[in-house]
Design a protein around this motif. Sequence first.
Motif, mmCIF file in Angstrom:
data_model
loop_
_atom_site.group_PDB
_atom_site.id
_atom_site.type_symbol
_atom_site.label_atom_id
_atom_site.label_comp_id
_atom_site.label_asym_id
_atom_site.label_seq_id
_atom_site.Cartn_x
_atom_site.Cartn_y
_atom_site.Cartn_z
ATOM 1 N N ALA A 42 0.831 -1.207 0.000
ATOM 2 C CA ALA A 42 0.000 0.000 0.000
ATOM 3 C C ALA A 42 0.860 1.248 0.000
ATOM 4 C CB ALA A 42 -0.925 0.000 1.208
ATOM 5 N N MET A 43 1.946 1.221 0.777
ATOM 6 C CA MET A 43 2.843 2.365 0.842
ATOM 7 C C MET A 43 3.574 2.549 -0.487
ATOM 8 S SD MET A 43 4.474 2.014 4.656
ATOM 9 C CE MET A 43 5.549 3.414 4.399
ATOM 10 N N GLN A 44 3.964 1.450 -1.117
ATOM 11 C CA GLN A 44 4.654 1.543 -2.395
ATOM 12 C C GLN A 44 3.732 2.112 -3.465
ATOM 13 O OE1 GLN A 44 6.523 -2.093 -3.588
ATOM 14 N NE2 GLN A 44 7.686 -2.320 -1.706
ATOM 15 N N GLU A 45 2.473 1.682 -3.458
ATOM 16 C CA GLU A 45 1.516 2.188 -4.432
ATOM 17 C C GLU A 45 1.299 3.678 -4.256
ATOM 18 O OE1 GLU A 45 -1.888 -0.210 -3.838
ATOM 19 O OE2 GLU A 45 -1.169 -1.864 -5.092
ATOM 20 N N GLN A 46 1.258 4.119 -2.986
ATOM 21 C CA GLN A 46 1.072 5.547 -2.720
ATOM 22 C C GLN A 46 2.280 6.334 -3.190
ATOM 23 O OE1 GLN A 46 0.937 6.769 1.421
ATOM 24 N NE2 GLN A 46 -0.480 8.407 0.934
ATOM 25 N N ALA A 47 3.480 5.791 -2.971
ATOM 26 C CA ALA A 47 4.707 6.489 -3.364
ATOM 27 C C ALA A 47 4.792 6.647 -4.870
ATOM 28 C CB ALA A 47 5.931 5.718 -2.841
ATOM 29 N N PHE A 48 4.412 5.586 -5.602
ATOM 30 C CA PHE A 48 4.548 5.644 -7.053
ATOM 31 C C PHE A 48 3.339 6.274 -7.742
ATOM 32 C CE2 PHE A 48 7.747 2.403 -6.133
ATOM 33 C CZ PHE A 48 8.791 2.912 -6.865
ATOM 34 N N ALA A 49 2.331 6.699 -6.918
ATOM 35 C CA ALA A 49 1.214 7.418 -7.519
ATOM 36 C C ALA A 49 1.677 8.774 -8.042
ATOM 37 C CB ALA A 49 0.103 7.601 -6.484
ATOM 38 N N LEU A 50 2.775 9.263 -7.484
ATOM 39 C CA LEU A 50 3.342 10.536 -7.923
ATOM 40 C C LEU A 50 4.241 10.297 -9.129
ATOM 41 C CD1 LEU A 50 3.518 13.556 -7.158
ATOM 42 C CD2 LEU A 50 5.555 12.995 -5.850
ATOM 43 N N SER A 51 4.049 11.077 -10.169
ATOM 44 C CA SER A 51 4.841 10.904 -11.383
ATOM 45 C C SER A 51 6.284 11.333 -11.143
ATOM 46 C CB SER A 51 4.242 11.740 -12.510
ATOM 47 O OG SER A 51 4.458 13.118 -12.257
ATOM 48 N N PRO A 52 7.224 10.866 -11.978
ATOM 49 C CA PRO A 52 8.617 11.307 -11.854
ATOM 50 C C PRO A 52 8.748 12.828 -11.938
ATOM 51 C CG PRO A 52 8.484 9.388 -13.258
ATOM 52 C CD PRO A 52 7.063 9.810 -12.984
ATOM 53 N N PHE A 53 7.930 13.452 -12.788
ATOM 54 C CA PHE A 53 7.979 14.905 -12.912
ATOM 55 C C PHE A 53 7.543 15.572 -11.609
ATOM 56 C CE2 PHE A 53 5.959 19.001 -13.903
ATOM 57 C CZ PHE A 53 7.035 19.659 -14.479
ATOM 58 N N GLY A 54 6.474 15.027 -11.002
ATOM 59 C CA GLY A 54 6.012 15.579 -9.730
ATOM 60 C C GLY A 54 7.044 15.401 -8.635
#
Length: 198
Positions: free
Chosen positions: A63-75
Amino acid sequence: MTVDFQTWMRAVWTSIMEPSESARKALAMDIPVQALWTGLALVAVLNVILVALLQLLSPAPLAMQEQAFALSPFGFFAIISIFFVLFVYGIFYAGRMIGGQGTLQASLTIVVWFQAVSLTLEAIQFALVLISPAIGSIFGLLTLGALIWCFMNFINVLHGFDNLGKALGAIVLALIGTALISGIILAVLGVGPTGGMA
């Protein structure tokens, strides 16, 4: 000036073992401001790459990994870049508030140099994690303490303080100010850990 791998690793080692002398040498180089801002952007990009790689190897809950990668590389890059830029100004103004003599260019030099050293140690940690996550974690803890000590001495030299207590005070003030202002800016831009700027 060409810097090979061995020379750079010696510079990193010196920065950790003799941080005050390393800071004086970095400031004496008198690097142009434009080159320094370019360097800051470069370490921001490399930080994004390394953090993403470390997250992929992290045993964090799904769940934490999914939240972290919800942000794009640009963001992610926007967050780190805004923080770095504000931190440069924070170190400059916070030091001045408590009697420091450092200039904005010198503050930028110190932050870029420190981030380059920190990035190198992060890269070493990443390599160690590939070999053994436990060793990588221990190395990370050890380098954290070393980097704190290193940066305190960097700021002490930058602002010409007569003790590390003032340097620590300047760092704390800069971090608080940077966190508050960057939080406001990112909220206005709509950048956050749950998405945005995709």
